[in-house]
Scaffold this active site. Structure first.
Site, PDB file in Angstrom:
ATOM      1  N   GLU A  89       0.823  -1.206   0.000  1.00  0.00           N
ATOM      2  CA  GLU A  89       0.000   0.000   0.000  1.00  0.00           C
ATOM      3  C   GLU A  89       0.853   1.249   0.000  1.00  0.00           C
ATOM      4  O   GLU A  89       1.947   1.267   0.557  1.00  0.00           O
ATOM      5  CB  GLU A  89      -0.837   0.043   1.280  1.00  0.00           C
ATOM      6  CG  GLU A  89      -1.845  -1.049   1.358  1.00  0.00           C
ATOM      7  CD  GLU A  89      -2.657  -0.966   2.640  1.00  0.00           C
ATOM      8  OE1 GLU A  89      -2.663   0.098   3.293  1.00  0.00           O
ATOM      9  OE2 GLU A  89      -3.274  -1.977   2.972  1.00  0.00           O
ATOM     10  N   CYS A 102       3.408   8.321   1.337  1.00  0.00           N
ATOM     11  CA  CYS A 102       3.802   7.377   2.369  1.00  0.00           C
ATOM     12  C   CYS A 102       4.159   6.073   1.658  1.00  0.00           C
ATOM     13  O   CYS A 102       3.311   5.450   1.027  1.00  0.00           O
ATOM     14  CB  CYS A 102       2.644   7.193   3.348  1.00  0.00           C
ATOM     15  SG  CYS A 102       2.988   5.987   4.620  1.00  0.00           S
ATOM     16  N   CYS A 109       5.467  -7.495   7.265  1.00  0.00           N
ATOM     17  CA  CYS A 109       6.414  -7.001   8.265  1.00  0.00           C
ATOM     18  C   CYS A 109       6.594  -8.088   9.315  1.00  0.00           C
ATOM     19  O   CYS A 109       5.676  -8.852   9.577  1.00  0.00           O
ATOM     20  CB  CYS A 109       5.844  -5.735   8.918  1.00  0.00           C
ATOM     21  SG  CYS A 109       6.945  -4.955  10.131  1.00  0.00           S
ATOM     22  N   CYS A 113       4.100  -5.713  15.894  1.00  0.00           N
ATOM     23  CA  CYS A 113       3.376  -4.786  16.786  1.00  0.00           C
ATOM     24  C   CYS A 113       1.894  -5.167  16.848  1.00  0.00           C
ATOM     25  O   CYS A 113       1.264  -5.391  15.815  1.00  0.00           O
ATOM     26  CB  CYS A 113       3.515  -3.348  16.297  1.00  0.00           C
ATOM     27  SG  CYS A 113       5.234  -2.792  16.222  1.00  0.00           S
ATOM     28  N   CYS A 116      -0.901  -3.101  14.839  1.00  0.00           N
ATOM     29  CA  CYS A 116      -0.645  -2.761  13.430  1.00  0.00           C
ATOM     30  C   CYS A 116      -1.168  -3.842  12.487  1.00  0.00           C
ATOM     31  O   CYS A 116      -0.953  -5.031  12.707  1.00  0.00           O
ATOM     32  CB  CYS A 116       0.859  -2.570  13.228  1.00  0.00           C
ATOM     33  SG  CYS A 116       1.310  -2.142  11.538  1.00  0.00           S
ATOM     34  N   CYS A 330      -1.920   2.060   7.476  1.00  0.00           N
ATOM     35  CA  CYS A 330      -1.163   0.922   7.968  1.00  0.00           C
ATOM     36  C   CYS A 330      -1.728  -0.457   7.602  1.00  0.00           C
ATOM     37  O   CYS A 330      -2.143  -1.220   8.472  1.00  0.00           O
ATOM     38  CB  CYS A 330      -1.040   0.990   9.488  1.00  0.00           C
ATOM     39  SG  CYS A 330      -0.732   2.624  10.097  1.00  0.00           S
TER      40      CYS A 330
END
Ligand code: SAH
Length: 338
Positions: A89, A102, A109, A113, A116, A330
Site C-alpha cells: 500500500e 507514504c 512485516c 506490533c 498494526c 497501515c
C-alpha cells in the site's frame, strides 16, 4: 537478473560498458529510468540492439495499481501489485508544505506490533529500491502532481531492509531523478538500535521518527515485541547518540490506545523520560484495525495527554488524521482485500 531501475548512474554506466556499449548510454538510461518506465519498449531513443540486450539481462520491476480509493480530503490510497504478485500500500496526502507519499518498504512485516495491520501475516519479502521509487512515480503519474515529500511509514520496517532503503534514499534524492531533498524525507523505525547507529553515520539529513508508543519498557513490551530485543533505556540512549551525531531532532511516534498507554500517569512518566532531550512527540489517535479489541483514545484524553507533555516542557502535536473515510492507515486496505 539485474534490477535496472535500482541502479545509480555510475552503476548504469559501468553496466553499459560491460554490455559492450559506450558509457554515456548509462547516463541516458538513468535519466529515462528515473522518470519511470513500464516496459523496455518505452526506451525508444536507444538502439534496438541495446534494448534487446537489456531485455535479456535485466529485470524491470513494476508496481501496478489494483485498487485506488480517493478520500473527500484529497488523500489517495493505493493498493499496488508487484511483479511477483505481492501487494503493498501507498498513500498520497496533500499538506500545506507539499504533496507527500507514504511509501512501503516491505511486503508485510516481521516486527509484530500488536496494534498494526501490516504485520498480521508476517513478512513476505523486502522491496528493492526501484519498487519504492515506483510507488512515487506511479502516484505522480496518476495525480498529475509533483510529490515533494516522502515518509517511509507504509508497510514494513525500513531498517529491516537497510541496504535497499539506503539505495532508494540516494536515488530519490538524485538531482537527475526525483530530486527530493533529504530534509523532505522522514524514516520511521520501531527502534532497531544497531541500524539506527549505522544510519547516524550515513550523513543523510533526513528526519528520523522512532515509534515509541509507551512511557516505559513494560508497556512497550506488551504491544511491541521488538522491545524484548532492545530495552527502553537502551533505545532512548540510542536516540541521544543519533541526535548528537547528526544534530537532527528525533520525532517520537506515540499511538494513543485507550486504557493501554493514554492515562495521565503515562503522560507524566513519558515527560519525565524525555525531559531535556531534543525531541518532538507526535501523538496519533489509533487507527482502527480490529486487532486486540484496541480502541483509539477519546478526544479529551488525547488533548490532556498533549497538554501534560507540554506542561513539562516536551513539545507534542496531535497528528491530523487524513483519509479516515478510506481506511488509509497501515495495511488496512490490503487487509480488506485479502
Ligand atoms: N516499521 C516502522 C514504520 C511503520 S508505520 C515503524 O514501526 O515505525 C508508521 C507508524 O504507524 C509507526 O509509528 C507505527 O507504529 C504506526 N502504526 C501502526 N499501526 C497503527 C495504528 N493502527 N494506528 C496508529 N498508528 C499505527
Amino acid at each position: 537478473m539485474t534490477d535496472l531501475m535500482s541502479m545509480t548512474e555510475p552503476e548504469l554506466m559501468e553496466f553499459c560498458v560491460s554490455l559492450g556499449e559506450p558509457a554515456y548510454r548509462g547516463k541516458q538510461l538513468f535519466g529515462w529510468l528515473q522518470k519511470g518506465i513500464r516496459s523496455f519498449d518505452e526506451l525508444k531513443n536507444l538502439p534496438a540492439s541495446l534494448r534487446e540486450k537489456l531485455k535479456a539481462n535485466c529485470l524491470l520491476c513494476t508496481c501496478r495499481a489494483v485498487r485506488r480509493q480517493i478520500s473527500t480530503d484529497g488523500t489517495r490510497k493505493y493498493l499496488f501489485e508487484l511483479y511477483d504478485g505481492e501487494r503493498i500500500e501507498s498513500v498520497f496526502m496533500r499538506y500545506r508544505h507539499g504533496n507527500t507519499v507514504c511509501v512501503s518498504t516491505q511486503a508485510g512485516c516481521r516486527m509484530g506490533c500488536s496494534f498494526c495491520a501490516s504485520t498480521v501475516n508476517g513478512l513476505k519479502r523486502s522491496l528493492c529500491a526501484s519498487e519504492m521509487l515506483l510507488q512515487i512515480l506511479e502516484i505522480q503519474s496518476d495525480t498529475g502532481e509533483r510529490v515533494s515529500n516522502v515518509v517511509l511509514m507504509g508497510m514494513g520496517e525500513p531498517l529491516d531492509n537497510y541496504e535497499n532503503v539506503m539505495r532508494f534514499l540516494r536515488l530519490v534524492n538524485d538531482e537527475k531523478g526525483l530530486n527530493i531533498g533529504y530534509r523532505h524525507i522522514s524514516l520511521s523505525t520501531c527502534g532497531l538500535i544497531d541500524k539506527m547507529d549505522r544510519l547516524a553515520g550515513e550523513g543523510l539529513p533526513i528526519t528520523l521518527s522512532v515509534s515509541l508508543h509507551a512511557p516505559n519498557g513494560d508497556i512497550r513490551k506488551s504491544i511491541m515485541p521488538v522491545a524484548n530485543r532492545y530495552g527502553y533505556e537502551e533505545l532512548l540512549e540510542a536516540c541521544v547518540r543519533y541526535e548528537q551525531k547528526t544534530k537532527r531532532r528525533i520525532s517520537f511516534e506515540y499511538a494513543l490506545i485507550s486504557g493501554v498507554n493514554d492515562r495521565p500517569e503515562h503522560a507524566t512518566e513519558l515527560a519525565e523520560r524525555l525531559k531535556g532531550t531534543l525531541c518532538h512527540v507526535n501523538l496519533i489517535p489509533l487507527n482502527h484495525t480490529g486487532r486486540q479489541g484496541y480502541k483509539r483514545s477519546e478526544r479529551d484524553a488525547v488533548q490532556a495527554f498533549a497538554a501534560a507533555l507540554e506542561k513539562r516542557g516536551v513539545t507534542a502535536t496531535v497528528r491530523r488524521s487524513l483519509g479516515n473515510d478510506i481506511s488509509a492507515a497501515c495495511g488496512q486496505l490490503k487487509a480488506e482485500n485479502d
